[in-house]
Design an enzyme around this catalytic site. Structure first.
Site, PDB file in Angstrom:
ATOM      1  CE  LYS A   1      -3.966   1.918   2.576  1.00 22.60           C
ATOM      2  NZ  LYS A   1      -4.882   1.714   3.717  1.00 22.60           N
TER       3      LYS A   1
ATOM      4  CB  SER B   1      -8.374   0.708   5.691  1.00 32.98           C
ATOM      5  OG  SER B   1      -9.018   1.936   5.866  1.00 32.98           O
TER       6      SER B   1
ATOM      7  CB  SER C   1      -8.127   3.594   2.783  1.00 35.50           C
ATOM      8  OG  SER C   1      -7.265   2.998   3.731  1.00 35.50           O
TER       9      SER C   1
END
Lengths: 96, 483
Positions: free
Chosen positions: B78, B177, B153
């Site tokens: 990420k 997330s 996210s």
């Protein structure tokens, strides 16, 4: 959140510039969200509960080797920067 | 729907010589080429030559018998996790082009284990969002239905798994997330116990809530990845003094060995298709011999506003470092410092981030702090205590999300509707406990996820239950696209 003034003040505190159009939108959205968040205050009103800042608070304190190196701010700040209770005075708090 | 090899299966094939890491890397790069223009799961993709060179080195190590635990496996990271060899932007214009001078601890551990970092995954800016639409580099789309969001996210980390553009991925989970995107893409995601995985090098959003965690196409793979990244890190003061967990060799839970509790507060409000798939799975587990009972978690009804209050407050504090100077922006004229700061933030941050910072400043400001922030931390104590109590007698089960993956644009116009997507996931972050999200089934071709929560450092219970559920549903290794 009481109207747009509180939003403007928070935006100033956050040091973010907004255009007037953006500010109008921010007021609408932020007021709704703040109203929703205020329900947490009602949820704990009258309850004797301590705040929880670290989920594993029993392990979350300063580790010994860090605590040993702790420096007292009063040892290096001028005396007029410390208040009667030993807290550091923040000069710009008195400006506004 | 198709099935793709899991990382554990790949490693087995690399070891026994039936698959070559270079051929595999070529195949994954081919998937990225095929899907990426449609999905936008990556912000940065490693150069083809660099990936192939690392795969060749992995092949050589297998030949010499020196392979490491993740040798030759392709991992997406990420983009809020620092890498010194690729830009790390947190999907924000504020950090465009920023290359950290160091690796996050989890990245160092990945590299030491022989993994190949194939790219940096797209996400909501600074991890603030539940749909992966708030990225300065464009929204991520769900490979199962390109008109829908993959959740957020860590949407990019989940989407690239779902189309075969990586074997494993790292996400971060502040309020769901990792688990929301896992649920929306039929992948598996685990939010570890707070402190089990180092946060050193994670661009912070809500320090007291967030954890880096593993994502994969199978439960055994998340266990394997957690073994590599978990354990104490002296660079992170909030890291627990524990050894890396040993999870990848666990067997599925024996029926009758675990009890499941479904808190009413964590299932009511789910839309009908989600509730249907969830209860069908619970009935199957019950008939297999796992006792499923309804339970109460009264404070869960206040978890969402408490979570957002704390997260916003921490965000306002964390993002104060972006003043346009420490991470410079070239498009703001120098001059008065505070004007420069306000301009840099106005241009560098997206709308959602700016709004959250302002709200965070508000809930921390004099006169409001007790009413909002302190009250939220009190609710947090109630939630944590209730969760730990319940987790002592059962694994807590709920849907991972109350709704099916929404269409792009459907939720972001109303902030409260957007925040409501996290209603079942924030509980684990407030309580600090581990939570696993995995596929429960499908509704008209759209994935529906289930969430399991256990007590502090009880990731082993989640993995054992997850392995059983995976056998029951037959959804291990599923991926979007035609087989």
């Amino acid at each position: 959140m009481e109207g747009c003034e509180a939003v403007r003040r928070a935006a100033e505190l956050a040091r973010i510039a907004f255009t007037e159009d953006e500010m109008a939108r921010l007021c609408r959205e932020a007021s709704r969200i703040a109203e929703y968040l205020a329900s947490v205050g009602e949820a704990v009103r009258g309850l004797d509960v301590k705040p929880l800042y670290h989920v594993w608070e029993e392990e979350g304190g300063l580790r010994d080797f860090i605590a040993d190196r702790r420096v007292d701010v009063a040892s290096f700040l001028p005396a007029d920067r410390i208040d009667e209770e030993g807290r550091v005075k923040i000069p710009w708090r008195e400006v506004r | 729907m198709r099935k793709l090899p899991t990382a554990s299966e790949l490693l087995e094939e690399f070891r026994n010589g039936s698959l070559d890491p270079v051929d595999h890397a070529e195949r994954v790069l081919g998937e990225i080429e095929r899907w990426e223009a449609k999905v936008n799961a990556y912000i940065t993709i490693e150069a083809r030559e660099a990936v192939i060179a690392q795969a060749e080195e992995a092949e050589e190590r297998y030949r010499r018998g020196e392979a490491r635990p993740l040798e030759g496996v392709l991992v997406a990271v990420k983009d809020n996790i620092s890498t010194s060899f690729m830009p790390t932007t947190a999907a924000s214009r504020m950090l465009e082009g920023y290359v950290p001078p160091f690796n996050a601890t989890v990245v160092d551990r990945l590299l030491e284990a022989g993994a190949i970092v194939v790219g940096k995954a797209n996400m909501d800016e600074f991890a603030m969002g539940s749909t992966s639409e708030f990225s300065a580099f464009g929204p991520v789309r769900n490979p199962w239905d390109l008109e829908r969001v993959p959740g957020g996210s860590s949407g990019g980390s989940a989407a690239c798994l779902a189309y075969g553009g990586c074997d494993l991925s790292l996400g971060s989970d502040t309020g769901g997330s990792i688990r929301l995107p896992a649920a929306y893409t039929a992948t598996v995601g685990l939010k570890p116990t707070y402190g089990l995985v180092s946060r050193y090098g994670l661009i912070p959003y809500g320090n007291s809530l967030e954890q880096i965690g593993p994502m994969a196409r199978s439960v055994r793979d998340v266990a394997l990845l957690l073994e590599v990244i978990g354990g104490w890190d002296p660079k992170d003061a909030t890291s627990l003094r524990v050894k890396p967990p040993r999870l990848s060799a666990l067997e599925p839970a024996e029926p009758g060995s675990l009890r499941l509790c479904v808190p009413r507060e964590m299932v009511e409000g789910a839309e009908e298709p989600v509730a249907k798939v969830f209860w069908r799975l619970m009935e199957r587990l019950d008939s297999e011999g796992f006792e499923v009972e309804e339970a109460r978690l009264p404070s869960a009804s206040k978890a969402l506003p408490a979570y957002y209050t704390i997260a916003l407050a921490e965000a306002a504090s964390n993002l104060a470092r972006y003043d346009g100077g420490l991470y410079p922006r070239g498009d703001v004229e120098p001059g008065d410092y505070w004007r420069h700061v306000a301009e840099a933030r106005a241009r560098g941050f997206g709308w959602e981030v700016k709004k959250r910072i302002v709200l965070g400043s508000y809930v921390l400001s004099e006169g409001y702090r007790d009413e909002y922030y302190v009250a939220a931390t009190k609710v947090r104590r109630l939630v944590r205590d209730e969760v730990l109590r319940l987790a002592r007698r059962c694994v807590i089960a709920s849907p991972a999300a109350p709704i099916l993956p929404p269409r792009l644009g459907e939720r972001i116009t109303d902030p409260l509707l957007l925040y409501a997507m996290d209603v079942y996931t924030v509980v684990a972050n407030l309580a600090g406990v581990p939570a696993l999200a995995m596929p429960a089934g499908f509704h008209h071709g759209l994935p529906v996820g289930v969430q399991f929560m256990a007590g502090k450092l009880e990731e082993d219970r989640l993995v054992r239950l997850g392995l059983f559920v995976e056998e029951l549903t037959g959804l291990r290794g599923v991926a979007a696209g035609e087989g």
